[in-house]
Design an enzyme around this catalytic site. Sequence first.
Site, PDB file in Angstrom:
ATOM      1  N   HIS A   1       0.824  -1.211   0.000  1.00  0.00           N
ATOM      2  CA  HIS A   1       0.000   0.000   0.000  1.00  0.00           C
ATOM      3  C   HIS A   1       0.857   1.259   0.000  1.00  0.00           C
ATOM      4  CE1 HIS A   1      -4.339  -0.950   0.638  1.00  0.00           C
ATOM      5  NE2 HIS A   1      -3.805  -2.147   0.641  1.00  0.00           N
TER       6      HIS A   1
ATOM      7  N   ASP B   1      -4.164   7.080   1.843  1.00  0.00           N
ATOM      8  CA  ASP B   1      -4.673   5.774   1.446  1.00  0.00           C
ATOM      9  C   ASP B   1      -6.186   5.829   1.616  1.00  0.00           C
ATOM     10  OD1 ASP B   1      -5.491   2.887   1.658  1.00  0.00           O
ATOM     11  OD2 ASP B   1      -3.341   2.607   1.441  1.00  0.00           O
TER      12      ASP B   1
HETATM   13  C1  U2F Z   1      -1.845  -6.242  -0.959  1.00  0.00           C
HETATM   14  O1  U2F Z   1      -0.907  -6.782  -1.824  1.00  0.00           O
HETATM   15  P1  U2F Z   1       0.350  -7.774  -1.762  1.00  0.00           P
HETATM   16  O2  U2F Z   1       1.563  -7.100  -1.301  1.00  0.00           O
HETATM   17  O3  U2F Z   1       0.058  -9.057  -1.086  1.00  0.00           O
HETATM   18  O4  U2F Z   1       0.465  -8.147  -3.345  1.00  0.00           O
HETATM   19  P2  U2F Z   1       0.509  -7.276  -4.660  1.00  0.00           P
HETATM   20  O5  U2F Z   1      -0.536  -6.237  -4.719  1.00  0.00           O
HETATM   21  O6  U2F Z   1       0.489  -8.269  -5.750  1.00  0.00           O
HETATM   22  O7  U2F Z   1       1.901  -6.535  -4.609  1.00  0.00           O
HETATM   23  C2  U2F Z   1       3.112  -7.199  -4.496  1.00  0.00           C
HETATM   24  C3  U2F Z   1       4.188  -6.271  -5.041  1.00  0.00           C
HETATM   25  O8  U2F Z   1       5.469  -6.721  -4.635  1.00  0.00           O
HETATM   26  C4  U2F Z   1       6.310  -6.920  -5.755  1.00  0.00           C
HETATM   27  C5  U2F Z   1       5.375  -7.106  -6.928  1.00  0.00           C
HETATM   28  C6  U2F Z   1       4.190  -6.216  -6.561  1.00  0.00           C
HETATM   29  O9  U2F Z   1       4.414  -4.886  -7.004  1.00  0.00           O
HETATM   30  O10 U2F Z   1       6.016  -6.730  -8.125  1.00  0.00           O
HETATM   31  N1  U2F Z   1       7.140  -8.125  -5.596  1.00  0.00           N
HETATM   32  C7  U2F Z   1       8.362  -8.159  -6.173  1.00  0.00           C
HETATM   33  O11 U2F Z   1       8.795  -7.216  -6.824  1.00  0.00           O
HETATM   34  N2  U2F Z   1       9.152  -9.293  -6.029  1.00  0.00           N
HETATM   35  C8  U2F Z   1       8.719 -10.361  -5.329  1.00  0.00           C
HETATM   36  O12 U2F Z   1       9.474 -11.339  -5.269  1.00  0.00           O
HETATM   37  C9  U2F Z   1       7.443 -10.317  -4.739  1.00  0.00           C
HETATM   38  C10 U2F Z   1       6.667  -9.192  -4.898  1.00  0.00           C
HETATM   39  C11 U2F Z   1      -3.114  -7.051  -0.842  1.00  0.00           C
HETATM   40  F1  U2F Z   1      -2.817  -8.311  -0.399  1.00  0.00           F
HETATM   41  C12 U2F Z   1      -3.846  -7.136  -2.158  1.00  0.00           C
HETATM   42  O13 U2F Z   1      -5.050  -7.848  -2.008  1.00  0.00           O
HETATM   43  C13 U2F Z   1      -4.124  -5.738  -2.683  1.00  0.00           C
HETATM   44  O14 U2F Z   1      -4.666  -5.849  -3.988  1.00  0.00           O
HETATM   45  C14 U2F Z   1      -2.809  -4.959  -2.745  1.00  0.00           C
HETATM   46  C15 U2F Z   1      -3.008  -3.534  -3.235  1.00  0.00           C
HETATM   47  O15 U2F Z   1      -3.871  -2.832  -2.387  1.00  0.00           O
HETATM   48  O16 U2F Z   1      -2.181  -4.946  -1.473  1.00  0.00           O
END
Ligand code: U2F
Length: 444
Positions: free
Chosen positions: A20, A113
Site C-alpha cells: 500500500h 490511502d
Molecule cells: C496487498 O498486496 P500484496 O503485497 O500481497 O500483493 P501485490 O498487490 O500483488 O503486490 C506485491 C508487489 O510486490 C512486488 C510485486 C508487486 O508490485 O512486483 N514483488 C516483487 O517485486 N518481487 C517479489 O518477489 C514479490 C513481490 C493485498 F494483499 C492485495 O489484495 C491488494 O490488492 C494490494 C493492493 O492494495 O495490497
Amino acid sequence: EGRENSQKHIAVFAFPFATHATPLLSLVRKLSQSAPDVKFCFFNTAQSNESLFSKDDDFERVKPCTVDSGLPEGYTFGGNPHEPVDYFLKATPGNYKKAVADTGLPFEGLVTDAFFWFSKEMADEMRVPWIPYFTAGPRPLLIHVDIDDIRTRLGINGPEDQTLEFLPGCSAIRAMDLPDGVVSGFLDSPFSRMLHKMGQMLPFASAVAINSFEEIDPIVVQTLKSRLPNLLNIGPFILRSPPPFSSDIHGCIDWLNQRPKASVAYICFGSVITPPPQELEALAEALEACQFPFLWSFRGKAEEMLPKGFLERTNDKGLIVPWAPQLKVLGHPSIGVFVTHCGWNSVTESIIGGVPMICRPFFAEQKLNQRTVEAVWGFGLAIEGGKFTKDGTMKALKVILSSEEGKLMREKVGVFKELAFKAVDSDGSSIKNFNFLVDFVTRR
Ligand code: U2F
C-alpha cells in the site's frame, strides 16, 4: 523564510501494510516532480518508512514523518500478519491526528490511502480537500462504495452463488467472490468496519485517485464515475515510475534468458502470503511432475517448507529465490504463466507483461480479482476447488502452457497490455487524469 511562506504543505497518510505505502509514495514523488512549490509530509510508521526511504534519498520535498504503530512496548512479531494491523487500527485516527499536530505545519490538503475514511473528518476540520488513493482495482472500489445496497439485495450470509447482476458490469460476480466482511465472514472486524466506512465516505472526497486505467473495465469505471466526484484513474502507476532495476541479485533474468519463449511458470504470492504446507507440497509435486520450467519467488525457508529432495531433483529446471524483480520478470518473453494470489499490483504487472494467470487468492479483494480475470477478462484460470492440489495444478498449468485455450488467453491479455501502455502514453487517459490531479494539488 520567504520561501517557506510561499510553500504549500500537503499531508500524506500511508497504510503501512502489504503493498500500500509503496504505490502511494511513488505517486507522491511523481506529484512532487510536477509541483516544486509543494512540500509533502509522508506520515507512516517508522518501520514502513525505513523500508521506503533510503539514506541517500533527497527528503527536501517529500519528507518521512512518523506515526505511532500502536504496537505495545516490546512487541515481537509472532507470525500472524493480522496482529500488527489490528494494533495499528486501534491507534488510528489518534496517531495521525497527533503526528499532524506535532509538526505545527499549516497543511493545505490531505492525500491518503483510501482506507483512511477518517481523513474526511480531519480534512473538514482543517477546511482542506481530501484526496484518497485506492491502491487496488475499480471493481472492489465499486463493491465498497455500494456495500449497503449490496447487503440489502444479497442479504447477509445468503446463497453463495447469487450474482451481482443489479450492478453494471458485475453479472459474473457471485456473493462468494466478494471480499470477507461485505456480505459474509467477519462483518464487524475492525478491518471490515474500516472498509465499510471507506465506502460511505469516498463520495464526499474532493477527488478519488485509483491505481488503474479507465479502459480496463469501462462499464465499472463509468458506474464509479456516477458515484464519486473526480474519479482519477492514473495507472498502471508502475509504468510511470518503475522500481529501480539494480536488484536482480539472484540472477532471475539471466536464468530466464536461457529458457524457451513462453515456457516458464512464475510463482509468487505477493509480499505477505505463504500458502499452507499441504498446498505448498501439492504445488511442488505438480511442478515436478509437469516438467515445465519454473521461477518461484518464495517467502520463507524453501529448504524446510518444500518436500524433501525437491530442490535437488528440480535443480535443472527450477529457480527458487527469496525476492524477484517481478515487473521485469513478468515482462520477460520466457514467462508463460503467472501463478498468483491476485493482489492488485500482481494482476496489473501480469497484464503489463502480457502473461495469463493461474489464480489462488487468499484474502482481501483477491477472490474478486480472480473472478474478474477468469470470467470477465478471460485471461486466467481459478485453481480447481480453490486450493492447490497436484492434479488441479497440473491441469491448469497444462491448459495455459500447452493448449489452444492457453494461447487464446495470451492473446486476450495482450489486448489489455496494449490498453495499459496506451493509457500512460503521452495523451493517454491516465496522463490526462494525472495532470488534473497535479493541478488540483498545486492549486491554492
Ligand atoms: C496487498 O498486496 P500484496 O503485497 O500481497 O500483493 P501485490 O498487490 O500483488 O503486490 C506485491 C508487489 O510486490 C512486488 C510485486 C508487486 O508490485 O512486483 N514483488 C516483487 O517485486 N518481487 C517479489 O518477489 C514479490 C513481490 C493485498 F494483499 C492485495 O489484495 C491488494 O490488492 C494490494 C493492493 O492494495 O495490497
